[in-house]
Scaffold this active site. Structure first.
Site, PDB file in Angstrom:
ATOM      1  N   SER A  22       0.801  -1.239   0.000  1.00  0.00           N
ATOM      2  CA  SER A  22       0.000   0.000   0.000  1.00  0.00           C
ATOM      3  C   SER A  22       0.830   1.284   0.000  1.00  0.00           C
ATOM      4  CB  SER A  22      -0.969   0.011   1.187  1.00  0.00           C
ATOM      5  OG  SER A  22      -1.978  -0.947   0.984  1.00  0.00           O
ATOM      6  N   THR A  67      -5.201  -3.566   8.632  1.00  0.00           N
ATOM      7  CA  THR A  67      -5.073  -4.944   8.186  1.00  0.00           C
ATOM      8  C   THR A  67      -4.937  -5.893   9.378  1.00  0.00           C
ATOM      9  OG1 THR A  67      -3.994  -6.388   6.578  1.00  0.00           O
ATOM     10  CG2 THR A  67      -2.542  -4.849   7.737  1.00  0.00           C
ATOM     11  N   LYS A  71      -8.740  -5.706  11.952  1.00  0.00           N
ATOM     12  CA  LYS A  71      -9.927  -5.295  11.177  1.00  0.00           C
ATOM     13  C   LYS A  71     -11.252  -5.369  11.941  1.00  0.00           C
ATOM     14  CE  LYS A  71      -8.241  -6.389   6.568  1.00  0.00           C
ATOM     15  NZ  LYS A  71      -8.593  -6.878   5.233  1.00  0.00           N
ATOM     16  N   GLY A 130     -14.517 -17.425   4.416  1.00  0.00           N
ATOM     17  CA  GLY A 130     -13.723 -16.730   5.434  1.00  0.00           C
ATOM     18  C   GLY A 130     -13.921 -15.224   5.350  1.00  0.00           C
ATOM     19  N   GLY A 131     -12.928 -14.481   5.843  1.00  0.00           N
ATOM     20  CA  GLY A 131     -13.027 -13.022   5.911  1.00  0.00           C
ATOM     21  C   GLY A 131     -13.189 -12.368   4.547  1.00  0.00           C
TER      22      GLY A 131
END
Ligand code: ATR
Length: 280
Positions: A22, A67, A71, A130-131
């Site tokens: 990022s 992250t 989260k 999942g997430g």
């Protein structure tokens, strides 16, 4: 870019953060638009999360990406949560203007897929529960898909996610099943959120093979390393439409950029920076 007394700070919090793609992606965007911003990364131990948020606000930091492992936990320390992020139960973006949390991961996947097709009125099949699947699934429902089928190895997890999405009222037609029962005949969009095919397991048998696919199918793989996964190779073989995982990273970043700055993100330079950072 010169850092001055007036420079605005945005960044990433996680644990660990040093391998994040990022910072180069956002800093390339700030440079392109000659904006007085810098994006950096902060490794925050979970025990310090509350102080990190309060401290960032006190320091006038403009925005955070969030992250693993923060989260879910971070939501406790925010004043407001975007409606869909609240349904997902996780945020990856904070805007300090109003201490509000968003989830741009799911939006990133939607925007990636939207490069080749609309979501509205489509039949969508998502592998994994999942997430990542949760973040994407709620947005698939929000964007007006006709049906959503969630397939997972552990069927109970798929059932639970399907039931949460159904409870949201965003979509009427949600089903769940074992990943062994995949049938793509009536599916318009296939989304893989499992790590099958991810580096170093690039020779895993993909979750679907060319023979299972059809030419109208859009195949999005959230796995971005390697860039062209075994699943996407099968999609190409079947003359289906592949959507690369890197696009989700790109668009989640673009959406966060937009939330913090109110400006449209310069997609081209962000993509170039991502490709370079990931060594694709
Ligand atoms: P993420 O945040 O990337 O979604 P996660 O929450 O750990 O990661 O979820 C991983 C998903 O990939 C799960 O749905 C998992 O299936 P199970 O719930 O059955 O464990 C799925 N998954 C992981 N490895 C897999 C494999 N080898 N084959 C099929 N599904 C797999």
């Amino acid at each position: 870019m010169e850092i001055k007394g007036s420079t605005n700070v945005v960044g990433l919090i996680g644990h660990p953060v040093e391998h994040s793609f990022s910072p180069p992606m956002h800093n390339a965007a700030f440079k392109k638009l000659a904006m007085d911003y810098v994006y950096t990364a902060f490794d925050v131990n979970p025990k310090n999360l509350e102080h990190a948020i309060a401290g960032a606000q006190a320091l006038g930091i403009k925005g955070f990406n969030v992250t693993i492992p923060h989260k879910i936990e971070v939501m406790k320390y925010l004043d407001e949560i975007d409606d869909v992020a609240s349904l997902i139960g996780a945020v990856n973006t904070i805007d300090f203007k109003d201490l509000k949390g968003y989830n741009t991961d799911g939006i990133g996947a939607i925007k990636a897929i939207s490069e080749v097709t609309k979501i509205k009125n489509k039949n969508v099949l998502i592998a994994g529960a999942g997430g990542a699947s949760r973040a994407i699934s709620f947005y698939i429902a929000e964007y007006g898909a006709d049906s959503l089928e969630i397939l997972n190895r552990n069927v109970e997890k798929a059932d639970k996610l399907a039931s949460d999405i159904s409870d949201s009222g965003l979509i009427d037609n949600v089903n769940s099943d074992s990943i062994k029962n995949m049938n793509l005949d009536d599916v318009d969009i296939l989304i893989n959120t499992t790590p099958v095919g991810m580096h170093p397991n690039v020779n895993d048998t993909p979750i679907a093979l060319a023979g299972d696919m059809h030419e109208e199918l859009v195949v999005f793989d959230a796995v971005y390393n390697p860039n062209e996964t075994g699943l996407l190779k099968e999609a190409i073989k079947a003359n289906a439409k592949p959507v690369y995982g890197i696009k989700m990273l790109l668009y989640q970043g673009a959406e966060s950029f937009n939330i913090w700055t109110g400006k449209k993100a310069p997609i081209g330079v962000m993509e170039d920076a991502l490709v370079k950072t990931l060594g694709l």
